[in-house]
Design an enzyme around this catalytic site. Structure first.
Site, PDB file in Angstrom:
ATOM      1  N   CYS A  36      38.216  53.647  49.876  1.00  0.00           N
ATOM      2  CA  CYS A  36      39.589  53.112  49.885  1.00  0.00           C
ATOM      3  C   CYS A  36      40.624  54.112  49.415  1.00  0.00           C
ATOM      4  CB  CYS A  36      39.649  51.885  48.987  1.00  0.00           C
ATOM      5  SG  CYS A  36      39.264  52.312  47.290  1.00  0.00           S
ATOM      6  N   ASP A  38      41.160  54.933  46.320  1.00  0.00           N
ATOM      7  CA  ASP A  38      41.534  54.694  44.925  1.00  0.00           C
ATOM      8  C   ASP A  38      40.885  55.749  44.030  1.00  0.00           C
ATOM      9  OD1 ASP A  38      42.911  52.520  45.776  1.00  0.00           O
ATOM     10  OD2 ASP A  38      41.506  51.035  45.000  1.00  0.00           O
ATOM     11  N   CYS A  63      42.958  49.527  42.621  1.00  0.00           N
ATOM     12  CA  CYS A  63      43.125  48.075  42.739  1.00  0.00           C
ATOM     13  C   CYS A  63      42.726  47.357  41.447  1.00  0.00           C
ATOM     14  CB  CYS A  63      42.242  47.587  43.875  1.00  0.00           C
ATOM     15  SG  CYS A  63      40.504  47.752  43.467  1.00  0.00           S
ATOM     16  N   CYS A 107      34.040  49.412  44.033  1.00  0.00           N
ATOM     17  CA  CYS A 107      34.855  49.729  42.850  1.00  0.00           C
ATOM     18  C   CYS A 107      33.945  49.973  41.645  1.00  0.00           C
ATOM     19  CB  CYS A 107      35.827  48.593  42.535  1.00  0.00           C
ATOM     20  SG  CYS A 107      36.780  48.019  43.945  1.00  0.00           S
TER      21      CYS A 107
HETATM   22 FE1  FES Z   1      38.585  50.779  46.186  1.00  0.00          FE
HETATM   23 FE2  FES Z   1      38.999  49.041  44.405  1.00  0.00          FE
HETATM   24  S1  FES Z   1      39.368  48.796  46.508  1.00  0.00           S
HETATM   25  S2  FES Z   1      38.329  51.057  44.045  1.00  0.00           S
END
Ligand code: FES
Length: 219
Positions: A36, A38, A63, A107
């Protein structure tokens, strides 16, 4: 459809523990999630005699689950020996929160692997491990693929039975991934994430990933 989060996840998201940065940290790492984009940053204080994590802080660029898993991961590793942390499973942060929606399981992988990355840097710094060239084997590839979480089931691709074949032929790596009919809509997402994880090895191999339907058709 709204994702279901446990009360504990919401608690860690709204009141993150150990947030911030440690000045003059002994170890630091910033890791990104291929799934993602992140990111999470950790700074650690490690006792050089006992190798116990005496303090850890995190900053998140992601997120709600990124924040919650990193927050609980800091609590899980505080006071532990670095070897114990190195043996932690990547879904343990999610388990400690009482579970995460399948699409958010990655995550937890990021949260745990971020801390492991900081420990790895520390061990290199103190000469505990040598930054040797990674030898690519089927086993090491399977370990990497265990960090790719199936977005539908929240289980890694290996344990979910999606890795049909791995072949290393000289400089070429072939990986065949099989999907059930109800998983095929995730094909491009899985392909992208597998490639990003494998490319992070920064090896000189040519990597070829083929995704096929378990019913026998190419996707
Ligand atoms: Fe990727 Fe949370 S959606 S770390």
């Amino acid at each position: 459809m709204a994702l279901k989060y446990t009360d504990k996840t919401i608690d860690h998201f709204t009141k993150p523990r150990n947030l911030g940065t440690i000045e003059h940290a002994d170890a630091e790492a910033t890791e990104g999630s291929p799934a993602c984009g992140d990111m999470v940053n950790y700074t650690l204080k490690i006792n050089p005699d006992t190798l116990i994590i005496e303090d850890i802080k995190f900053r998140s660029y992601g997120c709600a689950s990124n924040i919650a898993t990193a927050s609980i991961a800091t609590e899980m590793v505080m006071g532990k020996h670095i070897d114990e942390v190195k043996n932690m499973g990547t879904t343990q942060a999610a388990a400690e929160l009482g579970g995460l929606p399948p699409v958010k399981m990655h995550c937890s992988v990021l949260a745990i692997n971020g801390i492991k990355a900081a420990i790895r840097e520390y061990e290199k710094k103190i000469g505990r491990i040598i930054d040797e060239k990674r030898i690519i084997t089927e086993k090491s590839l399977l370990n990497i693929l265990k960090d790719v979480i199936h977005p539908k089931h929240g289980i890694n691709l290996v344990d979910n039975g999606n890795i049909l074949r791995i072949k290393i032929d000289g400089q070429d790596i072939f990986i065949v991934i099989g999907l059930e009919p109800d998983e095929e809509m995730f094909a491009s997402n899985i392909n992208e994430e597998v490639m990003e994880h494998l490319e992070a090895m920064k090896c000189s191999h040519e990597i070829m990933v083929k995704i096929e339907s378990k019913t026998g058709n190419f996707i």
